[in-house]
Design an enzyme around this catalytic site. Structure first.
Site, PDB file in Angstrom:
ATOM      1  N   GLU A 131       0.854  -1.196   0.000  1.00  0.00           N
ATOM      2  CA  GLU A 131       0.000   0.000   0.000  1.00  0.00           C
ATOM      3  C   GLU A 131       0.884   1.238   0.000  1.00  0.00           C
ATOM      4  O   GLU A 131       1.965   1.219   0.568  1.00  0.00           O
ATOM      5  CB  GLU A 131      -0.866   0.037   1.269  1.00  0.00           C
ATOM      6  CG  GLU A 131      -1.759  -1.161   1.435  1.00  0.00           C
ATOM      7  CD  GLU A 131      -2.483  -1.184   2.786  1.00  0.00           C
ATOM      8  OE1 GLU A 131      -2.441  -0.177   3.518  1.00  0.00           O
ATOM      9  OE2 GLU A 131      -3.082  -2.220   3.099  1.00  0.00           O
ATOM     10  N   LYS A 133       2.204   4.622   1.430  1.00  0.00           N
ATOM     11  CA  LYS A 133       2.211   5.152   2.797  1.00  0.00           C
ATOM     12  C   LYS A 133       1.844   6.632   2.715  1.00  0.00           C
ATOM     13  O   LYS A 133       2.631   7.448   2.236  1.00  0.00           O
ATOM     14  CB  LYS A 133       3.591   4.975   3.436  1.00  0.00           C
ATOM     15  CG  LYS A 133       3.612   5.406   4.873  1.00  0.00           C
ATOM     16  CD  LYS A 133       4.937   5.088   5.537  1.00  0.00           C
ATOM     17  CE  LYS A 133       4.913   5.411   7.014  1.00  0.00           C
ATOM     18  NZ  LYS A 133       4.605   6.813   7.316  1.00  0.00           N
ATOM     19  N   ASP A 135       1.007  10.442   3.747  1.00  0.00           N
ATOM     20  CA  ASP A 135       1.569  11.371   4.701  1.00  0.00           C
ATOM     21  C   ASP A 135       0.422  12.247   5.193  1.00  0.00           C
ATOM     22  O   ASP A 135       0.197  13.336   4.683  1.00  0.00           O
ATOM     23  CB  ASP A 135       2.653  12.202   4.019  1.00  0.00           C
ATOM     24  CG  ASP A 135       3.664  12.670   5.019  1.00  0.00           C
ATOM     25  OD1 ASP A 135       3.553  12.300   6.190  1.00  0.00           O
ATOM     26  OD2 ASP A 135       4.566  13.423   4.625  1.00  0.00           O
ATOM     27  N   TYR A 244      -7.354   1.699   5.817  1.00  0.00           N
ATOM     28  CA  TYR A 244      -6.388   0.651   5.543  1.00  0.00           C
ATOM     29  C   TYR A 244      -6.261  -0.469   6.584  1.00  0.00           C
ATOM     30  O   TYR A 244      -5.459  -1.369   6.398  1.00  0.00           O
ATOM     31  CB  TYR A 244      -5.002   1.216   5.229  1.00  0.00           C
ATOM     32  CG  TYR A 244      -4.494   2.269   6.206  1.00  0.00           C
ATOM     33  CD1 TYR A 244      -4.130   1.943   7.492  1.00  0.00           C
ATOM     34  CD2 TYR A 244      -4.361   3.584   5.794  1.00  0.00           C
ATOM     35  CE1 TYR A 244      -3.648   2.897   8.353  1.00  0.00           C
ATOM     36  CE2 TYR A 244      -3.869   4.555   6.654  1.00  0.00           C
ATOM     37  CZ  TYR A 244      -3.516   4.207   7.930  1.00  0.00           C
ATOM     38  OH  TYR A 244      -3.039   5.152   8.790  1.00  0.00           O
ATOM     39  N   LYS A 332      10.417   3.528   3.166  1.00  0.00           N
ATOM     40  CA  LYS A 332      10.247   4.932   2.800  1.00  0.00           C
ATOM     41  C   LYS A 332      10.986   5.273   1.519  1.00  0.00           C
ATOM     42  O   LYS A 332      11.957   4.611   1.147  1.00  0.00           O
ATOM     43  CB  LYS A 332      10.786   5.810   3.931  1.00  0.00           C
ATOM     44  CG  LYS A 332      10.016   5.623   5.225  1.00  0.00           C
ATOM     45  CD  LYS A 332       9.236   6.835   5.543  1.00  0.00           C
ATOM     46  CE  LYS A 332       9.421   7.260   6.963  1.00  0.00           C
ATOM     47  NZ  LYS A 332       9.028   8.623   7.190  1.00  0.00           N
ATOM     48  N   CYS A 426      27.321  43.969 -14.485  1.00  0.00           N
ATOM     49  CA  CYS A 426      27.130  42.596 -14.939  1.00  0.00           C
ATOM     50  C   CYS A 426      28.385  41.788 -14.595  1.00  0.00           C
ATOM     51  O   CYS A 426      29.495  42.199 -14.937  1.00  0.00           O
ATOM     52  CB  CYS A 426      26.885  42.585 -16.450  1.00  0.00           C
ATOM     53  SG  CYS A 426      26.926  40.923 -17.147  1.00  0.00           S
ATOM     54  N   CYS A 429      30.147  40.827 -18.264  1.00  0.00           N
ATOM     55  CA  CYS A 429      30.701  41.816 -19.206  1.00  0.00           C
ATOM     56  C   CYS A 429      30.989  43.159 -18.577  1.00  0.00           C
ATOM     57  O   CYS A 429      31.583  44.033 -19.202  1.00  0.00           O
ATOM     58  CB  CYS A 429      29.772  41.962 -20.415  1.00  0.00           C
ATOM     59  SG  CYS A 429      28.278  42.896 -20.017  1.00  0.00           S
ATOM     60  N   CYS A 442      21.223  42.968 -17.427  1.00  0.00           N
ATOM     61  CA  CYS A 442      22.427  43.512 -18.046  1.00  0.00           C
ATOM     62  C   CYS A 442      21.992  44.088 -19.396  1.00  0.00           C
ATOM     63  O   CYS A 442      21.347  43.402 -20.193  1.00  0.00           O
ATOM     64  CB  CYS A 442      23.459  42.408 -18.244  1.00  0.00           C
ATOM     65  SG  CYS A 442      24.741  42.871 -19.431  1.00  0.00           S
ATOM     66  N   CYS A 448      27.329  40.753 -24.527  1.00  0.00           N
ATOM     67  CA  CYS A 448      27.554  40.075 -23.233  1.00  0.00           C
ATOM     68  C   CYS A 448      27.532  38.571 -23.505  1.00  0.00           C
ATOM     69  O   CYS A 448      26.495  38.033 -23.936  1.00  0.00           O
ATOM     70  CB  CYS A 448      26.467  40.490 -22.254  1.00  0.00           C
ATOM     71  SG  CYS A 448      26.552  39.645 -20.672  1.00  0.00           S
TER      72      CYS A 448
HETATM   73  S1  IVH Z   1      -0.966   0.516   8.796  1.00  0.00           S
HETATM   74  C1  IVH Z   1       0.224  -1.413  12.520  1.00  0.00           C
HETATM   75  N1  IVH Z   1      -1.063   1.483   6.410  1.00  0.00           N
HETATM   76  O1  IVH Z   1       2.037   5.401   8.954  1.00  0.00           O
HETATM   77  C2  IVH Z   1      -0.068  -0.944  11.220  1.00  0.00           C
HETATM   78  N2  IVH Z   1      -0.289   2.901   8.158  1.00  0.00           N
HETATM   79  O2  IVH Z   1       3.707   4.728  11.934  1.00  0.00           O
HETATM   80  C3  IVH Z   1      -0.878   0.263  11.318  1.00  0.00           C
HETATM   81  N3  IVH Z   1       0.288   5.152   7.416  1.00  0.00           N
HETATM   82  O3  IVH Z   1       0.709   6.475  11.932  1.00  0.00           O
HETATM   83  C4  IVH Z   1      -0.621   1.224  10.294  1.00  0.00           C
HETATM   84  N4  IVH Z   1      -0.210   4.858   5.292  1.00  0.00           N
HETATM   85  O4  IVH Z   1      -0.581   7.082   9.934  1.00  0.00           O
HETATM   86  C5  IVH Z   1      -0.751   1.738   7.692  1.00  0.00           C
HETATM   87  N5  IVH Z   1      -1.229   2.215   4.223  1.00  0.00           N
HETATM   88  C6  IVH Z   1      -0.937   2.452   5.497  1.00  0.00           C
HETATM   89  C7  IVH Z   1      -0.452   3.700   5.932  1.00  0.00           C
HETATM   90  C8  IVH Z   1      -0.141   3.893   7.275  1.00  0.00           C
HETATM   91  C9  IVH Z   1       0.243   5.716   6.202  1.00  0.00           C
HETATM   92  C10 IVH Z   1       0.789   5.872   8.594  1.00  0.00           C
HETATM   93  C11 IVH Z   1      -0.063   5.795   9.797  1.00  0.00           C
HETATM   94  C12 IVH Z   1       0.877   5.545  10.930  1.00  0.00           C
HETATM   95  C13 IVH Z   1       2.215   5.635  10.316  1.00  0.00           C
HETATM   96  C14 IVH Z   1       3.106   4.521  10.793  1.00  0.00           C
END
Ligand code: IVH
Length: 518
Positions: A131, A133, A135, A244, A332, A426, A429, A442, A448
């Site tokens: 999946e 991740k 932010d 998720y 990451k 400049c 030149c 310039c 130049c």
């Molecule tokens: S699962 C134990 N899935 O990442 C598993 N977390 O420290 C629970 N996060 O605070 C998390 N995308 O906010 C999971 N696809 C994803 C995620 C995800 C982002 C974040 C979540 C968590 C931090 C991990």
């Protein structure tokens, strides 16, 4: 009354002449209808009715609730707009601890995770869920008998802050689970609240115009919005939520994560379309690479991928360590921001004669690309950022292409270099520069050298004369060796002239020559 399919909006009954029972039935039907159309519009992106029809349903519901306040409920669609301001948030204990993820940056560490899983899982076949991740801000959402009960921030993992009113303003969060095969009597799910990049930029623009401090990034904007005590202020902010994990459920059990991810949309809980089920490290690696490339084109910020063991039996056998499950890992992406030293500020002269201050940096790897210079745009920006030679600076790849200095990292007590100011002449030149708006120029034009080089490059480029074999390097060399002093000189070159250029041999010179000298 059915407001789901082709809803009729010529409401006949006078609000005040209805029986209570009639009002109750109509309110119920309207709420179901509105939730259904919300689902089609926000979750499925496939609306079946026009905004005008939707507005009429909504307005009718509002009027009915005003006339019959006893029919009001906390989860009515009309309650999404933002409730009363609060003094502070209530604390809630999560139905199950909200764990965090162990995270790694290197492929070797990710591979080690796969080896660990392989060693400790009995069955030969391992399936992973991959999946993005996100932010954003992790939240717990609780439904009882399909109805939204509360929603809380992660807090310290055990207890978080109850923010139902703020969450309700997110239109993709269902107030009632849709009838899937079945609905558990109790369901606690985990998801991420986030803000799309475009909405974030618009929000910041509005904040700046109002004189408010802009948010640093979409994550802060999402978190700041969710922690706002007056929900009225945040309705309409471009937030979204994706789900998720199941934290806890009663009355229904699942044996794998894939099963859960298939179930979520049936309940109306949005999942990420990029989720994938795989079974080898090679597939994990290519997913990581692929998403890392796609990252900038996504509508929202992601900072890596999450690798999760699919099978729930295997998951519970592995357990938890240091508040992170052994069955999951965040891999990451390389950070898009780094700190490095600013060595010098030079002034570059462009094709139009515009002077741009450029910071020369100690080379640093930012998100996989080595950066050794960053533009400071103009004098004002260089002075506002107040960066000077010797300073430590935070650099990022803005929009992931042009390196940019975000800010100076303060080093108290350290003696600093000279404050930047634009040169009066400049730097190439020596002509006296002039200012137009925020920029300096310039005036020397083609006498130049950088302006002449820029002009030649532009002249020879594909969109202009399209001269094959006359690229940046050759243009620079032609000017620096004094062979070309004007665009017209390009047409008086001899093969001997071309042979004086770096990298030109008989063959390349005779190839370029006829292109120019016809
Ligand atoms: S699962 C134990 N899935 O990442 C598993 N977390 O420290 C629970 N996060 O605070 C998390 N995308 O906010 C999971 N696809 C994803 C995620 C995800 C982002 C974040 C979540 C968590 C931090 C991990």
């Amino acid at each position: 009354m059915n407001f789901k399919k082709n809803p009729k909006t010529d409401f006949k009954k006078d609000l005040n002449k209805m029986t209570k029972q009639e009002a109750r039935e109509e309110v119920k039907a309207l709420r179901e209808g509105i939730e259904y159309h919300d689902y089609l519009y926000y979750v499925k992106n496939q609306p079946e009715i026009s905004d005008a029809v939707y507005d009429k349903l909504f307005y009718r519901l509002q009027k009915l609730e005003e006339a019959y306040p006893e029919l009001q409920t906390n989860t009515s669609p009309t309650r999404r707009i933002g409730g009363q301001p609060m003094e502070k948030f209530k604390k809630v204990k999560h139905s199950k601890v909200m764990l965090s993820l162990k995270s790694v940056l290197d492929e070797t560490e990710a591979k080690e995770f796969h080896r660990f899983i392989s060693r400790n899982t009995n069955e030969k076949k391992i399936s992973y869920l991959l999946e993005p991740k996100f932010d954003g801000l992790s939240v717990e959402i609780v439904y009882e008998h399909g109805g939204f009960q509360y929603g809380a921030t992660r807090g310290n993992g055990e207890t978080g802050e109850d923010i139902p009113e703020n969450l309700k303003t997110i239109k993709t969060l269902p107030m009632h689970l849709r009838d899937g095969k079945a609905i558990p009597s109790f369901l606690s799910v985990r998801g991420e609240v986030f803000m799309r990049k475009q909405g974030f930029q618009q929000l910041n623009k509005e904040r700046i115009e109002r004189g408010d401090e802009p948010f640093a990034n979409p994550r802060n904007a999402a978190a700041g919005t969710m922690r706002q005590l007056d929900p009225g202020k945040i309705a309409g902010r471009p937030l979204d939520i994706l789900f998720y994990e199941i934290l806890a459920s009663e009355g229904m059990t699942f044996s794998s994560h894939w099963e859960v991810l298939k179930q979520f949309p049936e309940w109306g809980l949005k999942t990420n379309p990029h989720n994938r089920k795989v079974s080898s490290f090679e597939e994990i690696k290519s997913y990581h690479q692929q998403l890392s490339k796609q990252r900038n084109n996504l509508e929202y910020e992601i900072d890596g991928i999450v690798i999760k063991l699919d099978d729930y039996g295997q998951r519970s056998a592995l357990g938890v360590r240091h508040r992170s499950p052994r069955w999951a890992l965040a891999w990451k992406f390389p950070p898009k921001e780094e700190v490095t030293s600013l060595e010098q500020i030079v002034v570059q002269v462009g094709r139009t004669g515009m002077l741009t201050p450029v910071a020369l940096l100690q080379p640093v790897n930012v998100g996989g690309v080595t950066i050794s210079r960053a533009t400071l745009h103009n004098e004002e920006e260089a002075r506002n950022k107040d960066v000077r030679p010797g300073d430590k600076v935070r650099v990022a790849r803005a929009g992931d292409v042009i390196p940019e200095i975000i800010e100076r990292v303060k080093q108290p007590g350290k003696k600093r270099g000279e404050k930047f100011s634009m040169p009066k002449r400049c730097p190439v030149c020596g002509a006296h520069v002039f200012k137009e708006g925020a920029y300096y120029f310039c005036p020397a034009g083609l006498s130049c050298p950088p302006q002449l080089i820029g002009r030649i490059i532009h002249y020879a480029s594909r969109n202009a004369m399209d001269i094959d074999g006359l690229g940046d390097k050759t243009a620079k060399d032609l000017v620096q060796k004094g062979i070309v002093k004007d665009i017209a000189d390009l047409y008086n070159l001899s093969v001997e002239d071309l042979l004086k250029l770096d990298g030109f041999a008989e063959k390349s010179a005779t190839q370029l020559y006829p292109t120019l000298c016809v």
